[in-house]
Scaffold this motif. Structure first.
Motif, PDB file in Angstrom:
ATOM      1  N   LYS A   1      48.081  94.032  34.036  1.00 52.17           N
ATOM      2  CA  LYS A   1      48.272  95.303  33.326  1.00 52.17           C
ATOM      3  C   LYS A   1      49.726  95.501  32.914  1.00 52.17           C
ATOM      4  O   LYS A   1      50.007  95.989  31.829  1.00 52.17           O
TER       5      LYS A   1
ATOM      6  N   THR B   1      42.019  98.478  25.437  1.00 48.73           N
ATOM      7  CA  THR B   1      41.075  98.586  24.320  1.00 48.73           C
ATOM      8  C   THR B   1      41.391  97.564  23.244  1.00 48.73           C
ATOM      9  O   THR B   1      40.491  96.880  22.740  1.00 48.73           O
TER      10      THR B   1
ATOM     11  N   TYR C   1      33.037  92.639  24.821  1.00 44.62           N
ATOM     12  CA  TYR C   1      33.852  93.355  25.793  1.00 44.62           C
ATOM     13  C   TYR C   1      34.014  94.808  25.356  1.00 44.62           C
ATOM     14  O   TYR C   1      34.153  95.086  24.168  1.00 44.62           O
ATOM     15  N   THR C   2      34.008  95.690  26.327  1.00 42.72           N
ATOM     16  CA  THR C   2      34.400  97.078  26.089  1.00 42.72           C
ATOM     17  C   THR C   2      35.658  97.325  26.903  1.00 42.72           C
ATOM     18  O   THR C   2      35.982  96.549  27.813  1.00 42.72           O
ATOM     19  N   MET C   3      36.348  98.397  26.579  1.00 43.71           N
ATOM     20  CA  MET C   3      37.532  98.750  27.357  1.00 43.71           C
ATOM     21  C   MET C   3      37.130  98.923  28.820  1.00 43.71           C
ATOM     22  O   MET C   3      37.824  98.466  29.717  1.00 43.71           O
ATOM     23  N   GLN C   4      35.980  99.547  29.042  1.00 45.62           N
ATOM     24  CA  GLN C   4      35.532  99.840  30.405  1.00 45.62           C
ATOM     25  C   GLN C   4      35.244  98.574  31.199  1.00 45.62           C
ATOM     26  O   GLN C   4      35.724  98.416  32.320  1.00 45.62           O
ATOM     27  N   ASN C   5      34.480  97.629  30.608  1.00 43.68           N
ATOM     28  CA  ASN C   5      34.145  96.455  31.421  1.00 43.68           C
ATOM     29  C   ASN C   5      35.349  95.529  31.596  1.00 43.68           C
ATOM     30  O   ASN C   5      35.502  94.906  32.646  1.00 43.68           O
TER      31      ASN C   5
ATOM     32  N   SER D   1      38.502  96.595  31.771  1.00 43.63           N
ATOM     33  CA  SER D   1      39.317  97.302  32.752  1.00 43.63           C
ATOM     34  C   SER D   1      38.753  97.099  34.165  1.00 43.63           C
ATOM     35  O   SER D   1      39.506  96.878  35.121  1.00 43.63           O
ATOM     36  N   ASN D   2      37.439  97.160  34.302  1.00 44.97           N
ATOM     37  CA  ASN D   2      36.807  96.934  35.606  1.00 44.97           C
ATOM     38  C   ASN D   2      37.050  95.519  36.108  1.00 44.97           C
ATOM     39  O   ASN D   2      37.312  95.319  37.297  1.00 44.97           O
ATOM     40  N   LYS D   3      36.957  94.529  35.213  1.00 39.06           N
ATOM     41  CA  LYS D   3      37.205  93.144  35.617  1.00 39.06           C
ATOM     42  C   LYS D   3      38.642  92.967  36.098  1.00 39.06           C
ATOM     43  O   LYS D   3      38.887  92.269  37.081  1.00 39.06           O
TER      44      LYS D   3
ATOM     45  N   ARG E   1      40.593  95.419  37.293  1.00 41.54           N
ATOM     46  CA  ARG E   1      40.736  96.206  38.521  1.00 41.54           C
ATOM     47  C   ARG E   1      40.151  95.481  39.731  1.00 41.54           C
ATOM     48  O   ARG E   1      40.728  95.477  40.817  1.00 41.54           O
TER      49      ARG E   1
END
Length: 69
Positions: A8, A19, A33-37, A39-41, A43
Motif C-alpha cells: 500500500k 481502484t 478485479y474490483t477495488m474491494q477484492n 484491497s481484501n487480497k 489486507r
C-alpha cells in the motif's frame, strides 16, 4: 512492516489508488478485479507472487532478488 503496509505504501507514494490498480490489472489481463477484492487480497496478504510483480510493474517498480553477502 508487513507486506500489506509495504505494498500500500508503494502504491500511494507512486500516486496510484487501489481502484486504479484494479482497473489497470483488468485492462492488462482481462480479469475482473474490483477495488474491494484487490484491497481484501492486500489486507489478507493473499496476493499471488505474479500479482505482486504486476502491481510493481504498473506503479513503475521491478522486484529483484539480490544474494546476500
Amino acid at each position: 512492516m508487513g507486506l500489506k503496509e509495504e505494498i500500500k505504501g508503494y502504491i500511494v507514494s507512486s500516486g496510484w489508488t487501489i481502484t486504479q490498480i484494479a482497473e489497470e490489472l483488468n485492462r492488462r489481463n482481462g480479469c475482473d478485479y474490483t477495488m474491494q477484492n484487490l484491497s481484501n487480497k492486500i489486507r489478507k496478504e493473499a496476493l499471488k507472487y505474479s500479482e505482486v510483480l504486476e502491481i510493481a510493474d504498473i506503479i513503475g517498480y521491478k522486484i529483484e532478488w539480490i544474494k546476500k553477502d
